[in-house]
Design an enzyme around this catalytic site. Structure first.
Site, PDB file in Angstrom:
ATOM      1  N   ASN A   1      13.536  22.111 -53.865  1.00  0.00           N
ATOM      2  CA  ASN A   1      13.059  23.089 -52.884  1.00  0.00           C
ATOM      3  C   ASN A   1      12.973  24.444 -53.585  1.00  0.00           C
ATOM      4  OD1 ASN A   1      15.697  24.413 -52.616  1.00  0.00           O
ATOM      5  ND2 ASN A   1      16.287  22.510 -51.595  1.00  0.00           N
TER       6      ASN A   1
ATOM      7  N   ASP B   1      16.643  15.177 -55.122  1.00  0.00           N
ATOM      8  CA  ASP B   1      17.227  16.409 -55.669  1.00  0.00           C
ATOM      9  C   ASP B   1      18.756  16.265 -55.797  1.00  0.00           C
ATOM     10  OD1 ASP B   1      17.409  19.022 -56.501  1.00  0.00           O
ATOM     11  OD2 ASP B   1      16.767  19.927 -54.613  1.00  0.00           O
TER      12      ASP B   1
ATOM     13  N   THR C   1       7.600  13.064 -49.607  1.00  0.00           N
ATOM     14  CA  THR C   1       7.559  11.985 -48.600  1.00  0.00           C
ATOM     15  C   THR C   1       8.902  11.710 -47.936  1.00  0.00           C
ATOM     16  OG1 THR C   1       7.969  10.178 -50.163  1.00  0.00           O
ATOM     17  CG2 THR C   1       5.681  10.846 -49.833  1.00  0.00           C
TER      18      THR C   1
ATOM     19  N   TYR D   1      10.438  16.263 -46.355  1.00  0.00           N
ATOM     20  CA  TYR D   1       9.241  17.095 -46.144  1.00  0.00           C
ATOM     21  C   TYR D   1       8.147  16.333 -45.391  1.00  0.00           C
ATOM     22  CZ  TYR D   1      11.022  20.946 -49.073  1.00  0.00           C
ATOM     23  OH  TYR D   1      11.747  21.998 -49.587  1.00  0.00           O
TER      24      TYR D   1
END
Ligand code: ADP
Length: 187
Positions: free
Chosen positions: A30, A40, A133, A136
């Site tokens: 992000n 992440d 996907t 988000y």
């Protein structure tokens, strides 16, 4: 370029991006670059503190990473040369067509920025997750088409990168990629 010639350059994998060999893996980060959930979280957990240290340095020198852009760090405890962090767009709910088209452009840009940054850093084998996907909530089929077309477009301009691995964590994404690559004659 004949799409068939991409058979050796595009690889589809079902699994965890941190476990599959590559020179560089791409993180769906992000804008804060301070870590998050999903892929992440997995990358920061496995890579350890070096990655966050590098992200913090980038934050203090250039500020946040804008959507569609990419930055590069070390890979910490993982067996890769680097991690490229790119920021995909959040899918726009509702009926605003322009906003949706803009999100599509930004998703393509996230892939292209990552490929260009890999080339700039002489990294020849790159793994991508299915950017945007997850939380988000980009529609998976549309995201897969954009990802595959962005990579094809890159290969039309450059043959520096030797291999692009699409790493699908979910069965659904894997099947979507399989169908599109089959239709295009790439698998
Ligand atoms: P975004 O915020 O860009 O949507 P997410 O991390 O929420 O990012 O999801 C992006 C994609 O990464 C999703 O398809 C999710 O299933 C996938 N993913 C989650 N963990 C991993 C992992 N360890 N390796 C590869 N892909 C992963």
């Amino acid at each position: 370029m004949k799409l068939e010639n991409l058979k050796n350059k595009i690889v589809l994998v079902k699994g965890d991006i941190t476990e599959y060999p590559a020179d560089v893996i791409v993180n769906a980060a992000n804008s804060s670059l301070m870590g998050g959930s999903g892929v992440d979280g997995a990358i920061h957990r496995k890579g350890g503190k070096e990655i966050l240290e590098d992200c913090m340095k980038i934050r203090s020198s250039q500020g946040k990473c804008n959507v569609g852009e990419a930055v590069i760090t070390r890979a910490g405890n993982m067996p890769f040369k680097n991690v490229i962090h790119t920021v995909g767009p959040v899918w726009q709910l509702g009926k605003n067509k322009e906003k949706k088209l803009f999100a599509e452009k930004l998703l393509k840009k996230a892939y292209i920025s990552s490929l260009e940054l890999a080339e700039k850093n002489k990294l020849k084998i790159i793994s991508f997750p299915n950017i945007s996907t997850g939380i988000y909530r980009f529609p998976k089929e549309l995201a897969a088409k954009i990802a595959i077309n962005a990579v094809i477009e890159y290969f039309e301009k450059s043959d520096f990168i030797e291999k692009v691995n699409f790493i699908c964590f979910e069965d659904e994404n894997f099947e979507i990629y399989q169908n599109i690559l089959n239709e295009k004659g790439i698998m």
